[in-house]
Design a protein around this motif. Sequence first.
Motif, mmCIF file in Angstrom:
data_model
loop_
_atom_site.group_PDB
_atom_site.id
_atom_site.type_symbol
_atom_site.label_atom_id
_atom_site.label_comp_id
_atom_site.label_asym_id
_atom_site.label_seq_id
_atom_site.Cartn_x
_atom_site.Cartn_y
_atom_site.Cartn_z
ATOM 1 N N ALA A 295 0.831 -1.208 0.000
ATOM 2 C CA ALA A 295 0.000 0.000 0.000
ATOM 3 C C ALA A 295 0.863 1.255 0.000
ATOM 4 O O ALA A 295 0.540 2.254 -0.657
ATOM 5 C CB ALA A 295 -0.929 -0.010 1.214
ATOM 6 N N ILE A 296 1.983 1.214 0.727
ATOM 7 C CA ILE A 296 2.880 2.370 0.752
ATOM 8 C C ILE A 296 3.584 2.527 -0.582
ATOM 9 O O ILE A 296 3.774 3.657 -1.075
ATOM 10 C CB ILE A 296 3.900 2.241 1.892
ATOM 11 N N LEU A 297 3.986 1.434 -1.206
ATOM 12 C CA LEU A 297 4.629 1.538 -2.525
ATOM 13 C C LEU A 297 3.682 2.159 -3.546
ATOM 14 O O LEU A 297 4.086 3.002 -4.357
ATOM 15 C CB LEU A 297 5.087 0.158 -3.006
ATOM 16 N N ARG A 298 2.416 1.755 -3.512
ATOM 17 C CA ARG A 298 1.457 2.348 -4.451
ATOM 18 C C ARG A 298 1.272 3.835 -4.166
ATOM 19 O O ARG A 298 1.185 4.658 -5.094
ATOM 20 C CB ARG A 298 0.113 1.606 -4.350
ATOM 21 N N LEU A 299 1.223 4.196 -2.894
ATOM 22 C CA LEU A 299 1.083 5.601 -2.531
ATOM 23 C C LEU A 299 2.323 6.390 -2.929
ATOM 24 O O LEU A 299 2.222 7.529 -3.425
ATOM 25 C CB LEU A 299 0.848 5.713 -1.019
#
Length: 344
Positions: A295-299
Amino acid sequence: MISAKSTIAIAGAGSIGCYVGGCLALAGRQVILLVRPRFEAALRTGGLHVTDLDGLDRLLGPGELSATADPSVALARADVILVTVKSGATEEMARIIAAHARPDAVVVSFQNGVDNADRLRLGQRRVLAGMVPFNVVGSPDGDVPLRVHRASDGKAMIEDGEPGLVELLDVDGFGVEVHADMRAVQWGKLLMNLNNALVALSDLPLATELADRRWRLILAAQIDEALAAMKTCRIEPARIAGLRPVLLPKVLRLPDWLFKLLARRMLAIDPRARSSMWDDLQRGRATEIDELQGAILRLARKAGTPAPLIRRTVALLRAAEQEGRGSPGLTPEAFTDAGVGQPV
């Protein structure tokens, strides 16, 4: 109208679901667990042993708790459905609920990640976001009775808007309260859940890993990467263990002696507790890495901010999943390979 007599189904009752369902049943609530067949057999043979780090020690006999592997039985009469499956099973559970639950059933997502409540919204049923802050340690396969042990502290939180729901769920051993901004709570918990992968990869108990500054430096660097992406995207995570999120990396970087002195709340953990991601690796199951570090990588891609250490963690976890040998027992030095530095 939800009341103390409402029927509660725990959809996907693993360790956390069995603990929550056990506390509710012990408080006199009408509970039915939707479980895997191996859990169903264990519960019917020996019942459920519910304990916690505060000294709670209670037993539900085989006839005192309803459990089934059949979703049509578990969901058909439920007024409230608490979803506790891993994030990777959310879409499947949404389809099961759509097929078997009443149209007026209230659904609560007690899952990791930030978008599971949205993914559960099939049809017109009301779906509320929730958060469980504590760890639960389950007994090894074959143990009778099945034991679930709450290994850390904290109250569960749910989105506001359903009269009577908190009163139904708030029981001894499972405290529940309403929070006005569950989105912020979920992003705040995600910051600390970035540590789940480090526990899984290190093969260390959570308290041991957090007490070691070398591992805390890696967690602090990942949180820095996450906060940078959140700031760019105007996401404000809620406080964590009483701390403003921006202060968390600073606290994690303290020397061991000072961290142990100032962060007692973070270290108030049963010495046996590990992360659910560690358990998934040990059992050869898919982990929640896509819903946490992913989720952080996508953000970060959306924000245009760097996240090399989070990317490195995902790569190491993926390699461990593919090897299928459980936790690889890595040292902190594994995170400095391939040009990824460990900040001090």
